[in-house]
Design a protein around this motif. Structure first.
Motif, PDB file in Angstrom:
ATOM      1  N   ARG A 142       0.834  -1.203   0.000  1.00 56.10           N
ATOM      2  CA  ARG A 142       0.000   0.000   0.000  1.00 56.10           C
ATOM      3  C   ARG A 142       0.875   1.262   0.000  1.00 56.10           C
ATOM      4  O   ARG A 142       0.605   2.227  -0.726  1.00 56.10           O
ATOM      5  N   ILE A 143       1.912   1.248   0.818  1.00 56.20           N
ATOM      6  CA  ILE A 143       2.787   2.419   0.911  1.00 56.20           C
ATOM      7  C   ILE A 143       3.614   2.581  -0.359  1.00 56.20           C
ATOM      8  O   ILE A 143       3.696   3.651  -0.950  1.00 56.20           O
ATOM      9  N   VAL A 144       4.226   1.483  -0.793  1.00 58.82           N
ATOM     10  CA  VAL A 144       5.110   1.548  -1.954  1.00 58.82           C
ATOM     11  C   VAL A 144       4.338   1.980  -3.192  1.00 58.82           C
ATOM     12  O   VAL A 144       4.822   2.784  -3.998  1.00 58.82           O
ATOM     13  N   ASN A 145       3.123   1.480  -3.345  1.00 62.11           N
ATOM     14  CA  ASN A 145       2.320   1.882  -4.508  1.00 62.11           C
ATOM     15  C   ASN A 145       2.073   3.384  -4.520  1.00 62.11           C
ATOM     16  O   ASN A 145       2.070   4.012  -5.573  1.00 62.11           O
ATOM     17  N   LYS A 146       1.840   3.948  -3.343  1.00 66.39           N
ATOM     18  CA  LYS A 146       1.679   5.403  -3.264  1.00 66.39           C
ATOM     19  C   LYS A 146       2.953   6.101  -3.720  1.00 66.39           C
ATOM     20  O   LYS A 146       2.926   7.076  -4.480  1.00 66.39           O
ATOM     21  N   LEU A 147       4.106   5.587  -3.238  1.00 64.50           N
ATOM     22  CA  LEU A 147       5.397   6.192  -3.580  1.00 64.50           C
ATOM     23  C   LEU A 147       5.632   6.178  -5.082  1.00 64.50           C
ATOM     24  O   LEU A 147       6.102   7.152  -5.665  1.00 64.50           O
ATOM     25  N   LYS A 148       5.304   5.044  -5.709  1.00 63.20           N
ATOM     26  CA  LYS A 148       5.672   4.845  -7.110  1.00 63.20           C
ATOM     27  C   LYS A 148       4.703   5.515  -8.076  1.00 63.20           C
ATOM     28  O   LYS A 148       5.031   5.728  -9.238  1.00 63.20           O
ATOM     29  N   THR A 149       3.508   5.814  -7.595  1.00 61.76           N
ATOM     30  CA  THR A 149       2.540   6.439  -8.488  1.00 61.76           C
ATOM     31  C   THR A 149       2.525   7.954  -8.334  1.00 61.76           C
ATOM     32  O   THR A 149       1.723   8.632  -8.950  1.00 61.76           O
TER      33      THR A 149
END
Lengths: 256, 256, 256, 256, 256, 256, 256, 256
Positions: free
Chosen positions: G248-255
Motif C-alpha cells: 500500500r505504501i510503496v504503490n503510493k510512492l511509485k505512483t
C-alpha cells in the motif's frame, strides 16, 4: 398445618357438604403451590435456626438501610449490615445514633461486641490472615459468624513471609471445626495451612497487593491450584461468603 | 512413645548414670526434630484413618505406576490411580492384568466396585452433575471417596436446562453430609442447588463446553460469583480435589 | 416519488424537449445516488414506525442534551435520554424543569409514565431480573421499549438463589413475545428461564457483583455458554441494546 | 386428562365411597408432582411442533450415536447428529451405510437434502457468512433449521473486505424472518448488516483467523460491542445455538 | 592491539610518509567501527570465562544440531543442547552415538556427568523444587550451570503441601550463593523459602498443574506478587534462564 | 546462650536436685520452640546488619505512620516510609514537621539526603530508567537502597527510543554490582542492557503508558520473555522489591 | 463504456423510438448497479497493477489448491500459495511436480527465485528479523513482496540481545521505502529500529518464544506500546499482512 | 563540518607539528563518539524538516509545561502540547493567557488554527472516524499533523452502523496519501474502508464503548484481525502515534 392435613380437612368438608366441588378443587390447587413454597421454607429452617439477617449494604442507600434495620429491631432480630462505606455509615448513624460502626470490617450492628449472640450449639471457626491488610475481610467473616451465633478465633498476620509465626498456632487451627484462611498477593498461606492441618479449609483470596496481583487474581489462581489437597475457595474479598460456607459445615456438625 | 516420655527416660538414664551428659544432649536434640516430624504425622493421622493412598497418574510412567501399585498391594492398602489415559492403562494392565480400569473416570483400581471399602463411620456424599459429559469428573470424585471408605450417591444429568429433573432429587441432596456439584458451560447448577439446600456445597467447574467457555473458565467464574450464599469452589475438572475437601468435612462430622 | 417515477418524468421531459440531454444525464445520476440513500431510508422506515429517538447521553454535555431535547419537542417526538448521571441531569433540569428524571434507570423523559406512548400494534416484552441491583439495566430497557410504544412487564428479584420465587411467574414469561433476562454475578437466571420457556430470550449480563465477576465478564461468559439452547446475549449492562433487539423481533411479529 | 379433572374424579370417588380418604390424599399428592412435570411438558410442546431431535455428537462414541439414531428411526423422527468428526462418522457409517455425512457441517442425517422436511408454517431464515471458512458453522445452522422444518437461504462469502458483494443481497436479508450472520476475524459483517437491515439478527462469531483472534475472541468482542443497535450474539462457532435462537423467534411469528 | 595503538601507528605511518592522507582517514574510520564491536566483545569476555556454549534446540533440526555440536567438539568446547525432544534426540544420536541424552531435562551432552566441568572458582547454586514434576526444569538449570563450571545442589520435592520436609534443608539453602526455586501450581514454595533465608532467590514458575493454572500463569503471578521481599522471577519453565541469571550473580561474587 | 548450653544447665540442675523432673521436661520443651524461633532470627541477622526498617505506607493511616516513625526514632533507626500519597504525607508532616517528603518517590524520611547512611561495606547499585515517568519507581528503589546503607547511581531517560543516549553509560552499568533496569510501555530497555552487559540485572516493569499496556502488563511480559539471557523480573512498579532483591545479592558479595 | 455514455445511448434510442420507456427505465437501473460495482473495480485497479494473486492455503484442500494454481497458470499470473504445511505441499507436488516448495516460508510457487518478477517501478522493502526462528514469517513477507514485483532486502538475526549486530545495518534500513521488523519474545527490535531510523515501520510480532509469551501476545503488546514513535503493527505471525501493508505504501510512492 | 573533514584537519595539524601525537589521538577519539551521535542526528534530520516539537503533557505538571512552551516560543518553534486535562490547561492558561486550548483534543497551542503551519511539500492525510466520540483521538492526530506542516481532511461519524454515509466519501479517502481510520466498539470501520480503498491505512482503536469493549480491547483485536488486507494498527486512543506513523510515510513520499 401440613399439606396432608389441609387436604384431609378439605375432603372432610367436601364429604360433609360444607364445600362445593369447585371450591375443593380450587383450594387443593392453592395448597399445592403453597407446599412447593413450604418445602423451600422447611429446607431453609434448618439453616435459619438462630440466624440473624445480614444486610448487603453496597447497593443500598442510607435511607433503605435505616428502614431495614428498624424493621429488624422491631422483630428483635440481631442486625448486621456489611459493605457500608464510612460516609454512608455516617448518614445512617445520624439517624440511628445507637448503632455501632466497625470501620475495619465496614459493618454496622446493634452491639459493639457481637459475641454476645453466641449460642450453646455454636460452631468454632478459626479465621487466619496472612497480613494486617487482610483484616477487613477477616472481620467481615467474623462478624457474620458471630451474629449467627458462632464462636470465632482470629489469628492474624501469620503469612508465609514469616512462617515461624504460624507454627505455634497450628494446634489451635487443627482443633477448629472449620478454618477460614485469608490471604492476598500470592495466597500461599492457604497451601501451607492446608498442607499441615486436616480440618475443612475455606480459602479467601483478597485484592491486597499491587501490580501483577490484578485485583486479587493472583491469590485466587494460587488458591485454586494449591498443591495442598482439599482446599476450597470463595470469591475475592468475600468474607461474608466464607462465613456462609463455614456455617453450612458447622450446622451439619451441630445437628448430627 | 511420646516425646515427653522419651525425655523422661533420658533424664532417668542420666540420673542413674546410664548415659553421659553429651549423649543426653545429643538424644534430646534428636527427639526435638523427631517431634516436629511427629507433630505433622499426628495431625495427619486423623485424616488417614481408613484412607487409601491415591496415585496421581498424569506425570508418571506406566512402569512407575506398576511399581507403586505393587508396593501398595504388599502393604494391603486399597489402590486408586487417577488420571490414567487409556493407552497408559493398557501398558499397566499388560503387566498387572488383575487390575480394573474405568474408562469414564480414567482410574485404575484393584476392584471394580470400590464400595466394598465402605466403613461404618463413613460419610454420605452426594455427587450431582449437570450433564453426562461431567461424568468423568464425577467418577474421579466418587472413586476417591469410595476408596477412602465413604458412601456416595450419584445424581447425574440434572443441569438447569431441565430444572424439573432436579426437583425430585432435592430431598436426597438435603440429607447428604456434603454435596459435590459438578457442571461445565456456565456452571449454573451450583447456584440453583445452593439456593435451595443448605448442606455444605463443593462446586467443581468442568472444561465441558466450547467457544467462550475457555477451558472451564466460564464455569469457574460462574461458581465463584454465585448468587447463592456459601458455595465453595475447587479447581477446574478437579474431581479428586472435591473429594478431598468433602473428606475433610466428613471426618470432622464423624469424629465429633 | 419513487426513483422509477422520477426517471419516467425525466424521459418524458426529454422526449418533449423540455430538458436537454446533458441535464437528463445529470439528473439521472443524481437520482441514482438518491436511490441508494433512499433504499436505506426505506429499509429503515419499517422499524421507525412509531419510534421515538433515544439520546445516548454518556458522551454528551448537558447543553448538547438540552438542545437535542428542545429540537425533538418542537417536532413532537417522544423524548428519552439514557446514561444521564445524576449531576448531569440536575444541569439539564435547571434549564428544562418540566422534564422527568428517573434515578434508577438514569434517564430523562418528557413524562414520568412512558406507558402513555403505548401503541395498538405494540409488542409485549417481559423483563426479568435476578436481583434488585439489576434494576438500573432493566429500567433502561423498559423505558426504551415504552417510548417506542411497546408494552412491558417487569418481573424483578427472581434470581436462582431463590428459584421458588421464579416458578409462579413462568406462565407470564411464556406468554410474552420476547423475554429480556437480566442478571449479574454468574448470570444463571438466563439458563434457568431458557430451560423452561421457549420464547425468544435476550440475556443481558450486568456488572453487578465483585471480585471474580471482573466487571460483568462472569455473567457474560455464563450466558454465552448457557446449557439452555437458543439463548442470545447482548453486551454487559446494555439495557438499551436488549430493548433494540426485542424491537427487531416484535416489529417482525406485528407486521406479519 | 387435566389435573383439575383428575382431582374432580378423585373427589367423586371419595364422595361415592369408592376410595378411602388415605388413598385420595396419596393420589392427590401424586397428581401434584405430575402436574409440575406436565407444566414443563406443556410449555415444551409448543416449540416441539414438527421438531426433530438433534444429537450433539462431540462427547458421544460412535456406538452411542448408532443406538440413538436407530431408536429415532424406529419412531420416524427426522435425524440430525452434529459435531461428528470425519473418523467418527466413518465408524457410524460402517454400521449404518444408509446415512449421509456432510463433511462441511460435520453432521449425519438420514437424507442428503434436509429441505424435504420443510413445513407449510415454516420460517424463512437467511444465513450470511463473511468467508468460505465460515461455512462449517453456517451449514450446522442450516441443517438444524431444515431438520426442524424451516426454510433457509445461504448467502456466503460477503465479508466486509469486499462490501460491494453484500449490497445486492441486502433485499433478500431484509425480507427474512431472522438473519443469522456468521463471521470470524473481526466479525464486522454483523455490524454492517445490522446497520442496514432491521430484521432480528443473531450474530455467530467463529474461530476462523489466527494470531490475535484468540480462538474467536476477537469476533466475539466485536459482535458484542457492535455499533449497530439490537444485534444479539451466541457462543463462538455455535451454529446449532444460532439456529435454536432463530427457531424461538420463528415459532412466535408462526403461532401468532 | 588497542584502538589507541592502531591510531598511533597510523599517525606514525602518515608522519613518515608511508601512508597517504586518504588511506589514513579510511583506516581510522575502519578502526572506529572495529572498536564498537570490540567494546562489545570486551564486555562479553568477562562473562565468558570458562563458559560453554548452550544450544537452544527447540527450533533447530536434528541435522543443524549435529553440525553445531561437531564444530564445538573440534574447538574443544563443552557441549550442552537443551529443549531436545526424545524423537529429535534419537535422530541426533543415530549420527553421533557417543552423545548422552538426559530424558528428564531433554538435553544432549558429551558426558553423562557434567560435574566434571567444575571449576575452582565455581559458584555454589542450590536448586529447590516443589514436586517431582518440576524436575525437567530443575535439570535444565542444573546442567546449564554444570557445563558452565558451577557446583549445584538439588533439593527436590519439598513443596509447601509438606512444609516439614523443607525445614531440615534450610541450612543448605542459606549457605548457597544463589537459590533457584522451582514450583508449579500456586508457586508458594518461593514465598516460603524467601521468607526464611536471605540469599539471592531466582524463582521459576512451571507449567505443572491443570485447570486454573493456565499454563503456568498461576505460579507466575504467585511468584511476582510474593509477600516475601526481594524475590526475582524468570519466565515459565525457563530453567536455562534461571541458570543464566544465577551465573550473572556468581560471576560477580567470584571476580570480587 | 545456645540451646545446647541451656539443655546442659537443665541437666545439671536436675542432677543436683535443683529441678524436679517435670520442670526439666517443661523447660526442655520451651527451649525446643525457642530454638526454632532462634534459627529464624540467626538467619535473619545476616541480612539485617546495618538495615533500616522500611514502612509500607499504603494501607496505614497517617496516625499509624506517625507512631511507627516515633518509635523508630527512639531506637535511632533510620526511617523510610514508602507509598505515602501527598495528602497523607501532609497529615504526617503536620505532626512531625521535621520529616522530609519526596514527592517523586512518595516517601518520608528523617533526612533529605539518605546517602548519609552509606556504609563502608556498601554495595554499588546502578538504577537505569527508560523515561522520566519511571522516576517514581526509580526513586523508591534508590531511597530503599540508601537507607539500607548502599551506594546508588541513577541513569535516567535512556530508553530505547533514543538508544544513542544509553551507549556512553554502558561502562558505568558494567562496573556496578547489580543493575536495576526500570521501564514501562514495552520494557525493551531491559533486553538492550541485558544484551550488552553481564552484571546481575533486576528488571522492573512500570505501569507507565496507556492503551494496550494494561497497567504494566506489556512491560511485564516483555521483560519475562526477553531475548537477552539471565534477566530477572519483579512485580510491576515494585521499586522496593527490586531494591530488596539487589540487597540480597550485594550482601552475598560483601560477606564473601 | 462509461455509465454516462451508456445513459446517453439509452436516451438516444428512446428519442429515436428504438426503445420503449419501460425498457429504458429497466436498463437505466441496471447500469446504476453496474456503476457501483465498477467504482469498486476502478479503485482496485490501481493496486492491482502488476500484482499476482496470493492463495491463502490454510483452509484449502490440496485439490482446491491444485485447481486454483492451474487456472492461474493458464492466465499467466505469477503464483504464490502461503500457509501450506509440508504434508499438504507433498500432495500438491505429486500432481504438479514442477512447483517449488519453500519449507521455511511454507509457500508454493512456480519459480524458486521470485525476484525474477521484479518490476522497474518496484519498491524497496527491507525485512529485519530478531532471530532465525522469525525466518518463516520473514520469508512469507518476502515472497509475497517478490511475487508482487517488489525488491526486498533481508537482514536477519539482529535482535536486541546483540544490538551491535544491528548497528552496521542501520544505513540500509534508513534507505528503504518501508521497513518490516519481525520479532518474537518481547519484540524490542521494533522499538530500537524505530528509535533510530525514520522510514515507515511495520512491526510483526511472532509467536516465537514460550511461557509468558502467550502465543505472541508479549511481542504484540510490546510493539503496540513501543516507546518509539510512529510504529505500526499487524497481527501475530502475519508476514503476508505486513507485505500487503508495505505494498500500500510503496504503490503510493511509485505512483506519485 | 564532517567527521572526515575533522580527521583531515587533525592530520594536517599533526603533519605541520601544530598538534602532538597524544592530542591527535585524543581528538580523534572524541570525534569518533561525536560521529555516532551525529549519525543519529543526521538520520533524524530528514524527519525533522519543518517539524515542531510535540509535548506529551500527561505526566508533566502545569509549571513544567509552561517552562517548555516558553523555551519553545523563544526559539520560534510551533508549539503543541497533548494530553492536557481541562484543569491542568486552566493552570497553564492563567500564566500564559495567549495560548489556545482545544477541549476536544485536549491540546494547547499558540494558534487556534494550526493549518497556518502548512508547508508546500506537505502530505495530505485523511482522518476518518466512526462516531463523534472518536473526535478526541481524531483531533489529537489532526493537530499533530498540522503542527508538523501537513494537510488534513477530517471525515467524521461514518461508522458502519450507517454505511451509506461512508460511500460518498470514498473518493476523498482514495485520493489521500494516508488514511487514519479511528473507531471504538468493534472497530469495523477499518475493515470496511480497507476493503474498498488501497491507500496506506493506519487504524486507531479507541476506548469508546462499554461492557465487553474492555477499554478498547475489542476494537484493537478487531483491527488486528481485520479481514481486509494490509491494515496496520497503533495503540488504543493513540492519535499522536497514528499521526507520527503517517508522517513517516508522507515524508518518504515527499522526498522521493
Amino acid at each position: 398445618m401440613s399439606t396432608n392435613r389441609k387436604i384431609e380437612d378439605l375432603l372432610n368438608d367436601f364429604a360433609s357438604g360444607h364445600l362445593a366441588k369447585e371450591d375443593v378443587i380450587k383450594r387443593l390447587r392453592e395448597s399445592l403451590y403453597a407446599e412447593l413454597e413450604h418445602t423451600k421454607l422447611d429446607i431453609d429452617r434448618q439453616a435459619r435456626n438462630g440466624q440473624a439477617e445480614v444486610i448487603f449494604g453496597e447497593n443500598k442507600s442510607a435511607q433503605q438501610i435505616v428502614e431495614i434495620i428498624r424493621s429488624m429491631q422491631e422483630q428483635n432480630i440481631p442486625v448486621l449490615a456489611t459493605r457500608i462505606a464510612a460516609d454512608k455509615a455516617e448518614l445512617v448513624l445520624s439517624e440511628m445514633p445507637g448503632l455501632h460502626y466497625c470501620s475495619t470490617s465496614e459493618t454496622l450492628s446493634l452491639q459493639e461486641d457481637l459475641s454476645i449472640y453466641e449460642r450453646a450449639m455454636a460452631g468454632n471457626v478459626v479465621i487466619v490472615t496472612a497480613g494486617t491488610s487482610d483484616l477487613k475481610v477477616a472481620m467481615e467473616a467474623r462478624k457474620t459468624l458471630q451474629v449467627m451465633g458462632h464462636k470465632t478465633t482470629l489469628i492474624s498476620d501469620v503469612g508465609v513471609a514469616g512462617i515461624h509465626r504460624l507454627v505455634p498456632r497450628l494446634g489451635d487451627i487443627q482443633k477448629a471445626d472449620v478454618a477460614i484462611v485469608i490471604a492476598g498477593m500470592e495466597g500461599a498461606l492457604a497451601s501451607v495451612v492446608g498442607g499441615i492441618v486436616d480440618v475443612p479449609i475455606i480459602a479467601v483470596p483478597t485484592s491486597v497487593g499491587y501490580g501483577a496481583n490484578f485485583g486479587g487474581l493472583s491469590a485466587l489462581l494460587g488458591m485454586l491450584t494449591s498443591c495442598a489437597g482439599g482446599i476450597t475457595v470463595v470469591n475475592i474479598d468475600n468474607g461474608f461468603g466464607a462465613a456462609s460456607a463455614a456455617i453450612r459445615i458447622v450446622n451439619k456438625l451441630k445437628t448430627k
